[in-house]
Design a protein around this motif. Structure first.
Motif, PDB file in Angstrom:
ATOM      1  N   SER A   1       0.161 -13.168   5.205  1.00 28.31           N
ATOM      2  CA  SER A   1       0.467 -11.439   4.195  1.00 28.31           C
ATOM      3  C   SER A   1      -1.186 -11.280   3.677  1.00 28.31           C
ATOM      4  CB  SER A   1       1.349 -11.649   2.821  1.00 28.31           C
ATOM      5  OG  SER A   1       1.983 -11.785   3.383  1.00 28.31           O
TER       6      SER A   1
ATOM      7  N   ASP B   1      -6.691  -4.681   3.226  1.00 27.64           N
ATOM      8  CA  ASP B   1      -6.563  -2.996   2.660  1.00 27.64           C
ATOM      9  C   ASP B   1      -7.379  -2.234   2.702  1.00 27.64           C
ATOM     10  OD1 ASP B   1      -4.297  -4.181   0.834  1.00 27.64           O
ATOM     11  OD2 ASP B   1      -5.959  -5.524  -0.779  1.00 27.64           O
ATOM     12  N   TYR B   2      -6.699  -0.909   3.102  1.00 24.79           N
ATOM     13  CA  TYR B   2      -7.794   0.466   3.156  1.00 24.79           C
ATOM     14  C   TYR B   2      -7.993   1.006   2.043  1.00 24.79           C
ATOM     15  CZ  TYR B   2      -8.718   4.983   4.545  1.00 24.79           C
ATOM     16  OH  TYR B   2      -9.274   5.851   4.771  1.00 24.79           O
ATOM     17  N   SER B   3      -9.754   1.259   2.802  1.00 29.83           N
ATOM     18  CA  SER B   3     -10.415   2.301   2.133  1.00 29.83           C
ATOM     19  C   SER B   3     -11.108   2.912   2.677  1.00 29.83           C
ATOM     20  CB  SER B   3     -11.822   1.502   1.414  1.00 29.83           C
ATOM     21  OG  SER B   3     -12.159   0.158   2.350  1.00 29.83           O
TER      22      SER B   3
ATOM     23  N   THR C   1       4.515  -0.628  -2.829  1.00 28.14           N
ATOM     24  CA  THR C   1       4.391  -1.902  -3.497  1.00 28.14           C
ATOM     25  C   THR C   1       6.215  -2.176  -3.141  1.00 28.14           C
ATOM     26  OG1 THR C   1       3.751  -1.526  -5.764  1.00 28.14           O
ATOM     27  CG2 THR C   1       2.755  -2.482  -4.087  1.00 28.14           C
TER      28      THR C   1
ATOM     29  N   GLU D   1       7.238  -5.864   6.341  1.00 32.85           N
ATOM     30  CA  GLU D   1       6.178  -7.150   6.402  1.00 32.85           C
ATOM     31  C   GLU D   1       6.734  -8.114   7.013  1.00 32.85           C
ATOM     32  OE1 GLU D   1       2.908  -8.244   3.262  1.00 32.85           O
ATOM     33  OE2 GLU D   1       4.667  -6.958   2.121  1.00 32.85           O
TER      34      GLU D   1
ATOM     35  N   VAL E   1      -3.681  -3.141   9.076  1.00 32.92           N
ATOM     36  CA  VAL E   1      -4.322  -2.413   8.036  1.00 32.92           C
ATOM     37  C   VAL E   1      -3.335  -2.547   6.940  1.00 32.92           C
ATOM     38  CG1 VAL E   1      -5.768  -0.509   7.470  1.00 32.92           C
ATOM     39  CG2 VAL E   1      -6.676  -1.692   9.030  1.00 32.92           C
ATOM     40  N   LYS E   2      -3.772  -2.546   5.559  1.00 27.95           N
ATOM     41  CA  LYS E   2      -2.555  -1.691   5.480  1.00 27.95           C
ATOM     42  C   LYS E   2      -3.260  -0.189   4.090  1.00 27.95           C
ATOM     43  CE  LYS E   2       0.211  -4.968   3.719  1.00 27.95           C
ATOM     44  NZ  LYS E   2       1.648  -4.016   3.908  1.00 27.95           N
ATOM     45  N   VAL E   3      -2.225   0.388   4.158  1.00 28.46           N
ATOM     46  CA  VAL E   3      -2.374   1.333   3.635  1.00 28.46           C
ATOM     47  C   VAL E   3      -1.419   2.045   2.480  1.00 28.46           C
ATOM     48  CG1 VAL E   3      -3.230   3.811   4.048  1.00 28.46           C
ATOM     49  CG2 VAL E   3      -3.478   2.103   5.572  1.00 28.46           C
ATOM     50  N   ASP E   4      -1.890   2.102   1.071  1.00 29.07           N
ATOM     51  CA  ASP E   4      -0.859   2.162  -0.141  1.00 29.07           C
ATOM     52  C   ASP E   4      -0.845   3.512  -0.217  1.00 29.07           C
ATOM     53  OD1 ASP E   4       0.249   1.064  -2.643  1.00 29.07           O
ATOM     54  OD2 ASP E   4      -1.308   2.463  -3.812  1.00 29.07           O
TER      55      ASP E   4
ATOM     56  N   THR F   1      -1.185   5.288  -3.522  1.00 30.90           N
ATOM     57  CA  THR F   1      -2.825   5.848  -3.620  1.00 30.90           C
ATOM     58  C   THR F   1      -3.372   7.398  -2.528  1.00 30.90           C
ATOM     59  OG1 THR F   1      -3.263   3.427  -4.430  1.00 30.90           O
ATOM     60  CG2 THR F   1      -5.280   5.179  -3.423  1.00 30.90           C
TER      61      THR F   1
END
Length: 132
Positions: free
Chosen positions: A22, A27-29, A50, A59, A79-82, A85
């Motif tokens: 995990s 985390d995407y930025s 989440t 996941e 890459v995980k895009v929230d 956000t």
């Protein structure tokens, strides 16, 4: 060793490998995906939230597949895009992402595949295999 201790040890052995993988999601930025693509990498993007049950199931499947075959980690950047956000951000709008629980694989300027709200092992494996 009593039954409780044995159960706790067995549970820890099952959970530990999943939690290790995990952490391997970036985390995407802004700029993360573009930078990886410019470096010639294949990028697996997970648009998730989440609180989303479908996202959590996806996941677990992704982590299981990665644990079974290390070639995925060698071949792709994950890459995980929230969603909460970035749902109205360029990273989502530009690629026409319809909802959270969307998975895509990118290489160069091309989208190699997409799964929307799918949770089956076979479906997600097929998507991940496009990145190999």
């Amino acid at each position: 060793m009593n039954r409780r201790s044995l159960f706790a040890l067995a549970l820890a052995a099952i959970i530990a490998p999943v939690s290790v993988f995990s952490a391997d999601f970036v985390d995407y930025s802004p700029g993360v995906i573009e930078s990886a693509l410019e470096d010639g990498k294949t990028v697996f993007v997970d648009y998730s939230a989440t609180w989303c049950g479908t996202c959590k199931r996806q996941e677990r499947v992704i982590n299981s597949l990665r644990a079974e075959d290390p070639a995925y980690d060698d071949a792709m950047t994950f890459v995980k895009v929230d969603w909460d956000t970035y749902k109205n951000h360029e990273v989502t709008v530009f690629r026409n992402i319809p909802r959270r629980s969307t998975l895509i694989v990118l290489r160069g300027d091309d989208e190699l595949g997409r799964v929307v709200a799918g949770t089956s092992n076979a479906q997600i494996k097929e998507l991940m295999d496009t990145g190999l």
